[in-house]
Each structure stands twice: as structure tokens, then as C-alpha cells.
Design an enzyme around this catalytic site. Structure first.
Site, PDB file in Angstrom:
ATOM      1  N   GLY A 295     -18.718   2.907 -30.175  1.00 45.06           N
ATOM      2  CA  GLY A 295     -17.614   2.791 -29.221  1.00 45.06           C
ATOM      3  C   GLY A 295     -17.992   3.204 -27.814  1.00 45.06           C
ATOM      4  CE  LYS A 296     -21.989   7.588 -28.223  1.00 45.11           C
ATOM      5  NZ  LYS A 296     -23.282   8.236 -28.526  1.00 45.11           N
ATOM      6  CB  VAL A 297     -22.541   0.144 -24.563  1.00 45.75           C
ATOM      7  CG1 VAL A 297     -22.932  -1.055 -23.696  1.00 45.75           C
ATOM      8  CG2 VAL A 297     -23.160   1.426 -23.998  1.00 45.75           C
TER       9      VAL A 297
END
Ligand code: NAD
Length: 343
Positions: A295-297
């Protein structure tokens, strides 16, 4: 050879204004392998600059400034092409602050007699040399700054802002990243601040004070400050040079914001220049595609370039500078935002 002979040829910093990388990037685009990846990374960085909603976070690891990349970062900051920096301490303190104090890095060779270097108090980073006696001055300047501050916890960003003010007050270090960020209100975060020249100065500061109140560095405060920038930004883009702690720290703010109950998007754009690959499962070589599972990039505008930074970064930065998308960007001045100075 005596010390003077070893420390003779200064490392010069690359100036992206003196060459235009637009034509070579356009040709790279029509090729393959890392040339095409590099061209795509340059386009993604340019898209971040053209997107006025995008907060650009520059992540720095490796020995970049001792190798001649300092002026590139100074220009990216000065031309409003970067809003936040997350770095290792070596780059910001041992290399940028060090040169701001008037010291230099020198060209050397990996084939040098390291025993002879040690006896002359010369440190080696691959094919470059540093005067250890000058590094000690850098350590002690950090101590002097800490000694003059009210005893309390500081984020590394707050402490670095104070270091930059020290340079400005003394009228030294005009060509440094610290000076440029002071002018442009760009925060610098160094999550592992003690793992650098700053650590030596701060250890001495605390050791002298024993049980008395002293300055401490609060890396959680750094994380909260960087997360609050993420929450305040409509979109974010990462321009990562190298991997390590800065890469993870900057990526993690999406998760931190989620934990705080804030609705934020993943990083919309992400570019990384690295020599690490994914086979060992380590963070530095982990793909940006993999970061999506955390769920970061976000997917679609991410690119890794497998290249040593001294080769790839000048091309990407020169392309973005000469393409000019930065000319219409609003200045974000996050230092003022974090310190409650915004009008
Ligand atoms: N590097 C130094 O000379 C030095 C000196 C003093 C302290 N330190 C401290 O050591 C810690 C580790 O820092 P580090 O900067 O050496 O990072 P690092 O070795 O952790 O680098 C992380 C990753 O970045 C990539 N990388 C590094 N240099 C690169 C380059 N030139 N081109 C492409 N990719 C590159 C590699 O994949 C590497 O695995 C930091 O806390 C730093 O402050 C480093």
C-alpha cells in the site's frame, strides 16, 4: 607520498545547467534495457514536476556528494524541483555540512595503500579521500551547535534547520544543500541521524553532560512530521537515489497516515536509481511494484533504473531542468508549515 600530495585533486561537482540531456533521453527512449528505463524514469520525474498537486520527496543514500552530485541537489532545491529531502546522515552532515565548513573531497584510487592512508589520517571512500582531521572539526561543530541549544528532543529536521541557520549566520557554505534548503524552506529529514558525523558530536555533547539535561534526536518526531506532510499533500512522488533507510522511511508514511485514520493516497509517482536487485529480499533492491502490495506505491508511474547514481542522476536531472516543467510550480515551503510559520 605525504598528506598534501594525497589531498591534491578536489572532486568537482557536476553542473546540469552546462549540458542539455533532453536529446540523449529522447534517443534512449527508442532503445532498450537500462537506457530505456532511464528515459522512462526521467519522464516520470518530469511528470511529478508538471503536476502541481504533487509533493516531491527526494531520497538520498550512498556516498553521493563526496562523488560530485552535491550541486545537482542544490540546483534541484533552488529551482523548486524538490519539496522534501530524506537522506542518510553521511550525505547531509559528513559531506554537505563538511564542505559548507570549507573542506573538500579529493580524487584518489581504490588501489591506494590503506595502511599509509590511515597513518596520515586520510579516510577513503572507493576512489576518493577525506581528511579525517577535518571530519573531526565537523563532528565538533555539531557538538558546539548542540551545546548552545535548550535541552529537549529535536527532530533531525529541526536540528538540521538549526545547522543551516548556523551557516547563514556565519556567512559560510553558500553552495551547500543546507543553505539552499534554508532559502527555499525545504525540510531535510535524516532518520538515522546519529549514524554519521553528527553522531560523534552528539555523543560527546551527551557524555559531557552525563545525567544533566541534554539535546536528543527524536526520530519518531521526524516520522510524524513527514507523515503530516503526506497528509497535507494531494499527491506525492518519490525520486530515490540509492535505497536504505531513506527509501523505506519515505515510503512508509502512507501506512503511518492510514494508522492515524487519515485517508491518503499511495505515492503516485516513484523513481529509484540503484545498483541493488530484488534477489536477497532486502529493502534497497525491492521493486516498486512490490511496494504496491504494502500500500505504499501506486501502479503505473513507477520505474527502477539499475545504474550507479553518478552516471544516471546527472542525465535525469539535466533532462528535467532543461525541459522546464518546474517553472510553473508553486513553492511549498514545508519547513514553515511544520514550524507553524505559514501565513
Ligand atoms: N557511505 C558512507 O561513506 C558513510 C559514511 C559515514 C556514515 N555512513 C552511514 O552509513 C549508513 C548507510 O549509508 P550509505 O549511504 O552508505 O547507504 P547504504 O550502503 O545503506 O546504501 C543503500 C543502498 O543504496 C544503493 N546505493 C548506494 N550507493 C549507490 C550508488 N552510488 N548508486 C546506486 N545505488 C547506490 C545500494 O543499493 C545500497 O544497497 C547511513 O546511516 C550513513 O549515514 C555512510
Amino acid at each position: 607520498m605525504d598528506k598534501k600530495e594525497y589531498l591534491k585533486h578536489e572532486v568537482q561537482h557536476i553542473n546540469i545547467k552546462t549540458f542539455n540531456a533532453v536529446p540523449i533521453i529522447e534517443q534512449f527512449e527508442k532503445t532498450a534495457f537500462q537506457a530505456r528505463n532511464l528515459a522512462r524514469a526521467a519522464r516520470i520525474y518530469d511528470a511529478m514536476l508538471a503536476d502541481d498537486d504533487c509533493t516531491i520527496i527526494l531520497c538520498l543514500a550512498g556516498s553521493l556528494f563526496s562523488a560530485g552530485l552535491k550541486k545537482i541537489v542544490v540546483d534541484l532545491v533552488s529551482f523548486n524541483m524538490v519539496d522534501v529531502i530524506v537522506s542518510t546522515g553521511a550525505i547531509i552532515v559528513d559531506q554537505d555540512f563538511f564542505e559548507a565548513l570549507g573542506f573538500k573531497h579529493y580524487q584518489g584510487t581504490p588501489l591506494a595503500d590503506d595502511d599509509r592512508l590511515m597513518s596520515q589520517q586520510i579516510d577513503r571512500i572507493y576512489d576518493t579521500y577525506i581528511d579525517e582531521e577535518e571530519l573531526r572539526v565537523c563532528d565538533m561543530t555539531v557538538k558546539e551547535i548542540a551545546d548552545g541549544l535548550p535541552a529537549r528532543p529535536y527532530s533531525s529536521r529541526e536540528f538540521i534547520r538549526i545547522m543551516a541557520k548556523y551557516l547563514v549566520k556565519k556567512k559560510i557554505g553558500k553552495g551547500s544543500v543546507m543553505w539552499a534548503t534554508h532559502q527555499m524552506g525545504v525540510p531535510i529529514f535524516v532518520p538515522a541521524f546519529s549514524d554519521s558525523s553528527a553522531g560523534f558530536g552528539l555523543v560527546y555533547h551527551q557524555w559531557e553532560r552525563k545525567k544533566k539535561a541534554h539535546v536528543t534526536i527524536d526520530s519518531v518526531k521526524d516520522f510524524l512530521e513527514l507523515t503530516s506532510i503526506k497528509v497535507a499533500s494531494k499527491a506525492t512522488g518519490l525520486f530515490m537515489i540509492g535505497g536504505g533507510v531513506p527509501k523505506n522511511f519515505a515510503q512508509d508514511v502512507t501506512v503511518a497516515a492510514d494508522i492515524l485514520g487519515e485517508e491518503v493516497s499511495m505515492h503516485k509517482y516513484a523513481v529509484q536509481i540503484t545498483v541493488a536487485d530484488e534477489r536477497d529480499g532486502g529493502l534497497s533492491g525491492s521493486t516498486l511494484k512490490e511496494a504496491h502490495s504494502w500500500g505504499k506505491v501506486d501502479e503505473g508511474a513507477e520505474q527502477i533504473v539499475f545504474s550507479e547514481a553518478t552516471i544516471a542522476v546527472p542525465l535525469i536531472a539535466s533532462f528535467a531542468y532543461h525541459n522546464g516543467s518546474w517553472r510553473n510550480r508553486n513553492q511549498k515551503e514545508f519547513n514553515a508549515f511544520l514550524d507553524g510559520e505559514k501565513k
